[in-house]
Scaffold this active site. Structure first.
Site, PDB file in Angstrom:
ATOM      1  N   HIS A 211       0.849  -1.186   0.000  1.00 11.28           N
ATOM      2  CA  HIS A 211       0.000   0.000   0.000  1.00 11.28           C
ATOM      3  C   HIS A 211       0.886   1.238   0.000  1.00 11.28           C
ATOM      4  O   HIS A 211       1.906   1.274   0.681  1.00 11.28           O
ATOM      5  CB  HIS A 211      -0.907   0.011   1.227  1.00 11.28           C
ATOM      6  CG  HIS A 211      -1.880  -1.128   1.236  1.00 11.28           C
ATOM      7  ND1 HIS A 211      -2.991  -1.153   0.447  1.00 11.28           N
ATOM      8  CD2 HIS A 211      -1.883  -2.292   1.940  1.00 11.28           C
ATOM      9  CE1 HIS A 211      -3.658  -2.280   0.668  1.00 11.28           C
ATOM     10  NE2 HIS A 211      -2.998  -2.992   1.563  1.00 11.28           N
TER      11      HIS A 211
ATOM     12  N   CYS B 288      -2.114   5.151  -4.625  1.00 10.82           N
ATOM     13  CA  CYS B 288      -2.717   3.818  -4.711  1.00 10.82           C
ATOM     14  C   CYS B 288      -3.771   3.775  -5.818  1.00 10.82           C
ATOM     15  O   CYS B 288      -3.806   2.849  -6.617  1.00 10.82           O
ATOM     16  CB  CYS B 288      -3.329   3.440  -3.374  1.00 10.82           C
ATOM     17  SG  CYS B 288      -4.012   1.781  -3.335  1.00 10.82           S
TER      18      CYS B 288
END
Length: 111
Positions: free
Chosen positions: A22, A34
């Site tokens: 992430h 992201c």
């Protein structure tokens, strides 16, 4: 951090890529890095599946931020050329994100 690993054969052909992790650029749902990396990678896979007859291998884990794609070695030449062009476009797009947000995404090439 998002780690992108791209495997190239000696010929330069992309045989697989993995995206894991992430970005942690912002809170969930507001993370532009992201969202951008996800849109580029899934857009590429959707384009491959929609525009070619290639049957690629895809593994994904939604919770872990994990995506892997395998490109079969035995694709007909014309189809493989289309797949490779789409994958090269993905690499360029991800590198553009990496240039601006290198603290949050890293792209590595392997053979």
């Amino acid at each position: 951090m998002i780690q992108v690993d791209i495997v190239r054969e000696p010929s330069g052909r992309i045989s697989s890529f993995t995206m894991d992790g992430h970005a942690e650029f912002a809170e969930h749902g507001k993370d532009l890095v992201c969202a951008g990396a996800t849109a580029v990678s899934f857009g590429t896979l959707n384009a491959i599946l929609s525009l070619t007859e290639a049957r690629i291998g895809i593994e994904q884990e939604e919770e872990g931020g994990f995506l892997r794609c395998y490109v079969p070695e035995d694709l007909p030449e014309g189809i493989d050329e289309k797949v490779q062009l789409l994958l090269e476009g993905m690499v360029i797009s991800l590198q553009t994100i990496e240039r601006e947000y290198s603290k949050y995404i890293s792209i590595n090439f392997h053979s």
